[in-house]
Structures are given as C-alpha cells and as structure tokens.
Design an enzyme around this catalytic site. Structure first.
Site, short mmCIF file in Angstrom:
data_model
loop_
_atom_site.label_atom_id
_atom_site.label_comp_id
_atom_site.label_asym_id
_atom_site.label_seq_id
_atom_site.Cartn_x
_atom_site.Cartn_y
_atom_site.Cartn_z
N GLU A 226 0.94 -1.22 0.12
CA GLU A 226 0.20 -0.01 -0.08
C GLU A 226 0.86 1.16 -0.10
OE1 GLU A 226 -3.24 0.04 2.66
OE2 GLU A 226 -3.44 2.15 2.46
N ARG A 304 -7.46 2.86 13.40
CA ARG A 304 -8.28 1.46 13.10
C ARG A 304 -8.40 0.61 14.32
NH1 ARG A 304 -11.52 -0.75 8.89
NH2 ARG A 304 -11.11 0.71 7.38
N GLU A 705 -10.74 -8.13 4.06
CA GLU A 705 -10.03 -8.07 5.03
C GLU A 705 -10.67 -8.99 6.26
OE1 GLU A 705 -9.55 -3.87 4.97
OE2 GLU A 705 -7.59 -4.28 5.85
N1 MTE Z 1 -6.17 -11.64 -1.65
C1 MTE Z 1 -5.33 -11.97 -2.13
N2 MTE Z 1 -5.22 -13.33 -2.89
N3 MTE Z 1 -4.05 -11.16 -2.25
C2 MTE Z 1 -3.99 -10.10 -1.65
O1 MTE Z 1 -2.87 -9.38 -1.54
N4 MTE Z 1 -5.07 -8.68 0.02
C3 MTE Z 1 -5.89 -8.25 1.00
C4 MTE Z 1 -7.42 -8.79 0.67
N5 MTE Z 1 -7.49 -10.08 -0.34
C5 MTE Z 1 -5.12 -9.61 -0.82
C6 MTE Z 1 -6.17 -10.43 -0.93
C7 MTE Z 1 -6.30 -6.95 1.29
S1 MTE Z 1 -4.83 -6.55 2.72
C8 MTE Z 1 -7.09 -6.10 0.97
S2 MTE Z 1 -7.17 -4.63 1.73
C9 MTE Z 1 -8.16 -6.53 -0.06
O2 MTE Z 1 -8.01 -7.83 -0.54
C10 MTE Z 1 -8.04 -5.23 -0.99
O3 MTE Z 1 -8.68 -5.88 -2.20
P1 MTE Z 1 -10.38 -5.45 -2.29
O4 MTE Z 1 -10.75 -4.27 -1.54
O5 MTE Z 1 -10.69 -5.79 -3.68
O6 MTE Z 1 -11.01 -6.48 -1.45
N1 LUZ Z 2 -5.55 2.03 4.17
C1 LUZ Z 2 -5.85 3.43 4.81
C2 LUZ Z 2 -6.33 1.19 5.04
O1 LUZ Z 2 -5.08 4.23 4.21
N2 LUZ Z 2 -7.01 3.74 5.56
C3 LUZ Z 2 -7.67 2.57 6.16
O2 LUZ Z 2 -8.72 3.04 6.61
C4 LUZ Z 2 -7.44 1.28 5.75
N3 LUZ Z 2 -7.93 0.25 6.27
C5 LUZ Z 2 -7.70 -1.01 5.96
C6 LUZ Z 2 -6.60 -1.18 5.09
N4 LUZ Z 2 -5.70 -0.20 4.76
MO1 MOS Z 3 -5.43 -3.94 2.82
S1 MOS Z 3 -4.39 -4.00 4.45
O1 MOS Z 3 -6.24 -2.57 3.24
O2 MOS Z 3 -4.13 -3.59 1.87
#
Ligand code: MTE
Ligand code: LUZ
Ligand code: MOS
Length: 761
Positions: A226, A304, A705
């Site tokens: 991120e 969070r 998540e």
């Molecule tokens: N699933 C896979 N296969 N790979 C990933 O890196 N990241 C997770 C989740 N699932 C991830 C995953 C995280 S930290 C987040 S925030 C969400 O996917 C982001 O994608 P979305 O917003 O489309 O759910």
């Molecule tokens: N990133 C962020 C995040 O910048 N703000 C959020 O609230 C958050 N929550 C989950 C995962 N990434």
């Molecule tokens: Mo997920 S920790 O919001 O990339």
C-alpha cells in the site's frame, strides 16, 4: 463466474513485474542497506563499488534531484540514509549495473562507517522515552470511572500480538523506462499507483504528469504494497532520471523480508468490568503500537485499532487510548485488517480472562454482549448489526452444543491429546477511515465492434477485483464476459487514485464503473428509442439485444453500438463515485466513518498433542455476512485465504528481531507460514445473504480483510485445549501461540522448576 485470471495463472502466463520483457540498455539496481538499527553515519565509501565490473553509477542521498523524502502521512522518512540510520535494512546506497549479478557483487564493495546509538525495539520503552510519532489518541464513550465502581466483576490484564510478514509470493520491485521529453514510465508492484507517483515526483523533482505508473497485477500485496512499494519505484526512477536508462529492481526474498515493514506488533493493557448478568459495562484499553522507525501508515493503523477495540460487542462505557511508538525497526505498515485485528485480540483476551476467573464459558459472555442494530460504538456510529444473525445461524447450523459435547467426550477419553473449541465473532468497518480517500473513478470505452475496455484504480492482487469489475460491466450492458477487457491500472487513464486497500476496491471502483456504464447505456438507449420510435424508458438491453416494450428487436448489441457511434454519440465515459454519508471529526473522535460493517461468527476446534506441544485445527465452521455476494467462488476464496492467514498470525508465524534490531526470522527457514498441512482439516463457509446495504456494489459486502480476524479464534481454541489438559495452566495472552509456547504452557510447574534452576531462559 471463475476468476478471469485463472486461465493464465494456471498456465504460468500471467505477467508480473519480473516478467515484463526488458528493454535493451536496462540497468539493474541493488541496495546497500544499513546493517545497524540506529547510528550516526560517519562515512560512505563507494569508490571500490564504482570501479566494480559493469557498474554504471552508485547513488546515495547526495544524488537525489528532488527531496530525500518518501513519508506518506508524515514527512519523516528519508529514502536514503543521510547522517543517521534508523533501522536495519534502511537504504544507504543504490548500485546501478549492467547485470543483476554485477549490481549485487558491487554492493559488497561499499564501505560504510556507522557509530552505533542506543536501539529501542519495544514500544513500551519507546513510550517511556517519549518517542511518539503522533500524540496519543483516545476514544471515549460513557464514563468508565463511575461504571467500574458499579461493576460486580472487574479484571485486568495484558495482551500482546506480534508482527506478521506479508510474504506476498511476488517480492517488491519496480521497473522504470525513460520515454521522450523526460517522461518516466514506472512499472511498479504497488497497491497504490498514486502513492508511487507522488513519491517518485518528490524524490526526482519531476511533476506528476511526467510520471506514468502502470500496474498489471500483483502476486499478492496484503497491505505490504500500500505504501512500501514507493521505495523501490523512487530508487529506480531516480536511477532512470539520472542515467536516462531503464532501471529494474526486483528484490530477493531475504532483502524484502529484511528491508520492509510488517504488521504492527502491539502490547496492550485492558481492564474489563461486568455486572452479575455478565453484561460488559466498562472497558478500558491502552494500546502501545510498535510503529518502527517512521510513521508510514502507523497513525491510520492505530486509528483502526481504536475503531475496532470493542469488536462486535456493545459496551456502554469505554476509554481506549493508543500510542504510536517510534522504535528502531523497519517502519511497520498496512497488513490485512490494518490494526483492527490487534484491537480485537485484546477484547477477546479480556473476555477470556473473565471466563477464566468466573469459571464460565467465554461464549456465554460473547453472546450476551453482541451488538444489536441501533447500538452506538465508542466513536459515535450507530450500527446496523448482523452480529446476532451470524451468531445464531452458526450455533444452529453447526450444532454448537453437540460440538462442545464431542470435545468434552474426546477429552474425557484421551490423556495426551486434548481438544479446545472457541467461537470468534467479528465486526469490521468498511471505508477508509480517512474519509477523503473514499472515492474512485472508472473509464469505460465501448468500441464500434461492441467490445469494451474498462480501467479503474483497482489493483488486482489475487483478490479477484478485476473479475468483479468485469461482472459490473457485463451486468449493466448485459453482454458476454468475452466482450470485456479489464485494462491495467495506469495513472494516465485514472488519476488521483486511492490505494487498493481497506477492502473497498470492489465497492468504490465497482460503483464508479456502474456509474460510467449506466451513462453510456442511457445514451445508447436514447439512440435506440429514436430508431425504434418508442420512448427511451421502453428500451431495454438484454442478452446482447435491444428490447422495446419487452419485445426483442433485430437490433443486437453490436449493431446498436455502431449506430450510436454513427450518430456521433459518445461511447466512452469517465465515472466518479464517492461514498455518501460518511464523516469523522478527529477533534471529537466521533462520527460515522464507515459505510457499513461486515459481520460473521466462526467456530474453531483444535487438537493439541500434549507431549509435543504440536497442534492441528480439526475444523473452522463459520457464517459470514456477504451481503448479496457478487461472486461466491471468489468470496469463498477470500474467506479461506484470510482465515488461514489469520491462523498463521495467531499461531506459527513468529517475527523475531534481536535486541539490536536485527531481523532473525529473515528467511523461510526461520519464519514458518501456514502450508497446506496446517490448513484446518475442514473449512465450512456458510453465506449469510443479506440485502440491507446498498453502499457496496450490487448489495454485496466487502470481503477482503474481515475473514483474517476469524483466525483470532485459533489462539483461544488452543488456549482452551491447554486448559483442558492442565486446569491450572494460565497461558499468557501473547500471540502467536507457537508449538513451543503451547508446550511450555502445558507444563507451567515444570517450566518453573527449570527456570529456577536456570536450565531454561
Ligand atoms: N487476496 C489476495 N489473494 N491477495 C492479496 O494481496 N489483500 C487483502 C485482501 N485479499 C489480498 C487479498 C487486503 S489487505 C485487502 S485490503 C483486500 O484484499 C483489497 O482488495 P479489495 O478491496 O478488492 O477487497
Ligand atoms: N488504508 C488506509 C487502509 O489508508 N486507511 C484505512 O482505513 C485502511 N483500512 C484498511 C486497510 N488499509
Ligand atoms: Mo489491505 S491492509 O487494506 O491492503
């Protein structure tokens, strides 16, 4: 619908950063990173490296053309160490050479003199020394002082969780290619293309429009990309800006593990008060977050934690305080759950403590305190709760009473194997807690042959977001998936992107895509209406045909699209979405930060080998609130993956830094992640399909998540199994519960004897 990437994934044809064909003249980069966690840089000598075979240039902080700064939230993180180093793994110099091998060989010839300074690795110590990255934050509801006085039971304790290595299969990296007029094209393995663009802009001094960031997909991010993909992109782009040649850096696993931050370890104190009916009346929690050497995303992660400090329980009197503690570890960062899991572990520990002390089942306390619709959380948001629905369906569907009895029967019959069972309810808020980030854009083009291309800010990282975006297009236009392509994520097509994070990528980008497609559809319908001589409201597009007043016409999708073009009507649209009705006032720590919450309840059963301390998970059975799932195959995958990742964090994954701040668990030989053998023998995922929320795409709910937090139940299932072996055992609330810890917890009396004799330290 299957994940659209499954075909190329299984054939090994999917393109990741390291698969991009390199351009002639490409240079390879490698970092010299600090071997010392805290110290004064006395000298940097690159003269031998400069002369090394194939080396074109060695960069240090002196070569930076813009600012030596990559801090995202707070400008407190230099790209290259200048006068001080703040963590082991901090970049000091970057070698650029003709080959990867030459670059890495030259790194060993760099000599850096560092005068060591005192190292802090513990957040409580940092707090005592005043090393706070931001002032403490306090979330408050009701009045705990009065409430505690009136409680029938009050207990206190400490609960700690450790870090977690992201271990995305694809390591971090970047590839930067010079274009004409000084433009740099940056291929990056990032969740946040705009964050990369900003960081590269700052470090090179180039304006953002000179930088094109492009991302096809990631081999996993999990939050680790991120913010922390910025470093490699900035390093490579600086190299390209200076040498005018393409620069590629794809980190080796050990470099990645050593140089990047992880999930934040937390050390926390709790105090919990209940009345005779086991209603939780008061809760006080203090969180010490181990932020590492710079802010990175820590302040947001900490926020969070506070938002999730009561998990899925209603508690009328709460004071939660959090400290963002600066230590000499690599800056810790986003990781699936983003501080939420750390907060939720502490309340679950507090409930387990009450259960221990009162001799009642933790599940009784959990169930009595579940959130009801209309309940107010400590930050002022009133919830629409599915907590009770999930709980009740779990208990009924999986016959919890029978499961408990089976565990008791097994334990009565077996001496050296004991089972434990735990229930883990979850409640997770969806939206970036920083309200302004809850926006997204989508660019849709319909071509004259009826095929469609869509671009959004969403990054595909295995979670299936591209498939969901494609489904939105297919549904609105009512066309076959084969007619649609999801393009790479590119800052020239979609600007000012929020990272793919907070589980909100499908919601935000799906909604923007819905808006864009609907606008195009309306224009096509208007053209069709004229042609068919009916009102536009009488036109429908279904299964690639135009219907007028419910009757199929001979105008198919392709024909009407071409006709729309011929009428000089636009077949393109740039849709914008921003989540309505969310707000948060930091000065009051109150508001309505989340569009909605996701709920679920899991039952986890573990078997412990009480001779060896090893364990297995018999089953995880859960009911999860998916809203109206858009794609059950993908969503099930997210639940299973998230769950296993959460179990890993809670049980076997042990990040170890020594007191000098050096990472000891620096490879897969010393850092154990769940493999197929450590997956629960049975995972049963039941869908609670609700229709209440329309703030997510097509009444689905975000899924990325939340399932990680079911893994917290694994800790408590193990703890219960240990107590079933030895009723006087009192395992500390100190995750992960590794087999070593289980073994020691099973035999506290023996451990004490060995400790007294100094045979165990
Ligand atoms: N699933 C896979 N296969 N790979 C990933 O890196 N990241 C997770 C989740 N699932 C991830 C995953 C995280 S930290 C987040 S925030 C969400 O996917 C982001 O994608 P979305 O917003 O489309 O759910
Ligand atoms: N990133 C962020 C995040 O910048 N703000 C959020 O609230 C958050 N929550 C989950 C995962 N990434
Ligand atoms: Mo997920 S920790 O919001 O990339």
């Amino acid at each position: 619908m299957r994940n659209i990437d499954s075909y190329t994934h299984t054939r090994g044809e999917s393109i990741y950063l390291d698969d991009i064909p390199v351009v002639a003249g490409t240079l390879y980069a490698a970092c010299f990173d600090s071997p010392v966690a805290h110290g004064k840089v006395l000298s940097i000598d690159t003269s031998e490296a400069d002369k090394s075979a194939g080396v074109v240039k060695v960069l240090t902080h002196k070569d930076i053309t813009g600012e030596n700064q990559i801090g995202g939230i707070i400008p407190d993180e230099p790209l290259f160490a200048d006068h001080h180093v703040h963590f082991c793994g901090m970049p000091i110099a970057l070698v650029l050479a003709e080959t990867d091998e030459q670059a890495r060989a030259a790194v060993h010839k760099i000599k850096v003199e560092i005068e060591p300074l005192p190292v802090i690795t513990d957040p409580r110590e940092a707090m005592q020394k005043g090393e706070l990255i931001i002032p403490p934050r306090i979330f408050k509801i009701g009045d705990i002082d009065t409430a505690f006085k009136n409680c029938d039971y009050v207990f206190e304790g400490k609960a700690d969780t450790n870090g977690q290595e992201h271990l995305y299969i694809e390591t971090q990296g970047a590839y930067t290619v010079p274009q004409e007029n000084g433009v740099i094209k940056v291929y990056s393995s990032t969740q946040g293309p705009t964050a990369v663009q900003r960081a590269v802009s700052k470090v090179t001094g180039l304006p953002m429009h000179q930088l094109e960031i492009d991302v096809t997909r990631l081999g996993g991010g999990f939050g680790g990309k991120e913010d922390q993909a910025n470093t490699w992109a900035a390093l490579c782009a600086l190299g390209t800006h200076i040498t005018k040649r393409p620069v590629k850096y794809s980190l080796h696993r050990m470099e990645d593990m050593r140089m990047t931050g992880k999930r934040h370890p937390y050390s926390s104190d709790f105090k919990i008060g209940l009345n005779k009916d086991l209603k939780i009346v008061a809760y006080e929690a203090t969180f010490y977050q181990n932020a590492g050497a710079a802010a990175d995303l820590s302040p947001a992660v900490m926020e969070r934690t506070l938002f999730h400090c009561t998990n899925s329980y209603f508690i009328p009197n709460v004071t939660a305080t959090a400290y963002c503690c600066r230590t000499h570890l690599p800056p810790n960062t986003a990781f699936r759950g983003f501080g939420g899991p750390q907060g939720m572990f502490v309340i679950e520990a507090a409930i387990a403590k009450v259960a221990d002390e009162l001799g009642v089942d933790a599940t009784v306390i959990q169930q009595k305190n579940l959130l009801q619709t209309g309940d107010e959380l400590p930050y002022g948001q009133k919830v629409v709760s599915e907590a009770n629905e999930c709980w009740d369906k779990t208990m009924a569907q999986f016959d919890f009473e029978a499961a408990k009895k089976a565990v008791a029967d097994f334990n009565a019959k077996n001496k050296l194997q004991k089972k434990g069972i735990a229930v883990m309810p979850i409640c997770f808020g969806i939206s970036f807690t920083n309200t302004l980030m809850n926006q997204a854009r989508s660019l849709v083009h319909v071509y004259t042959d009826g095929s469609v291309v869509v671009s959004t800010a969403a990054i595909e990282m295995g979670q299936g977001v591209n498939t969901k975006i494609l489904q939105v297009v297919a549904q609105v236009f009512s066309i076959a998936p084969e007619k649609i392509r999801v393009n790479s994520t590119n800052t020239y097509r979609i600007a000012n992107t929020s990272p793919t994070a907070a589980s909100a990528a499908a919601d935000l980008n799906g909604k923007a895509t819905l808006i864009a497609c609907t606008a195009i559809l309306e224009r096509i319908k208007a053209v069709a209406a004229v042609e068919l001589n009916v009102d536009a409201s009488a036109i429908e597009l279904k299964d690639e045909f135009v219907f007028a007043n419910g009757k199929k016409t001979d105008w198919d999708w392709k024909k009407i699209v071409l006709h729309t073009y011929n009428k000089r009507v636009s077949l393109s649209e740039h849709g914008h979405y921003s989540t309505p009705d969310i707000h948060f006032d930091k000065s009051k720590e109150k508001g309505h930060p989340f569009a909605y919450h996701v709920y679920g309840t899991a039952v986890i059963t573990a078997t412990v080998d009480c001779l060896r301390g090893t364990y297995e998970f018999d089953s995880v059975k859960l009911v999860h609130d998916f809203g109206t799932s858009m794609n059950q195959i993908i969503d099930r995958g997210q639940i299973e993956g998230g769950l296993v990742q959460g179990i890993g964090w809670m049980t076997m994954e042990e990040v170890v830094y020594d007191k000098n701040g050096k990472l000891r668990s620096n490879a897969l030989s010393t850092y154990k992640v769940p493999d197929i053998y450590s997956v629960p023998k049975e995972i049963d995922v039941q869908f609670l399909q609700t229709q209440k929320d329309n703030l997510a795409i097509f009444r689905s709910k975000a899924v990325g998540e939340p399932p990680l937090m079911y893994g917290i139940g694994a800790f408590f299932a193990l703890r219960n199994a240990i107590k079933n072996f030895n009723a006087s055992a009192n395992p500390a609330f100190d995750a992960p519960m590794t087999p070593e810890k289980v073994l020691m917890s099973l035999y506290p009396q023996k451990v004490k004897i060995l400790m007294d004799k100094k045979q165990l330290v």
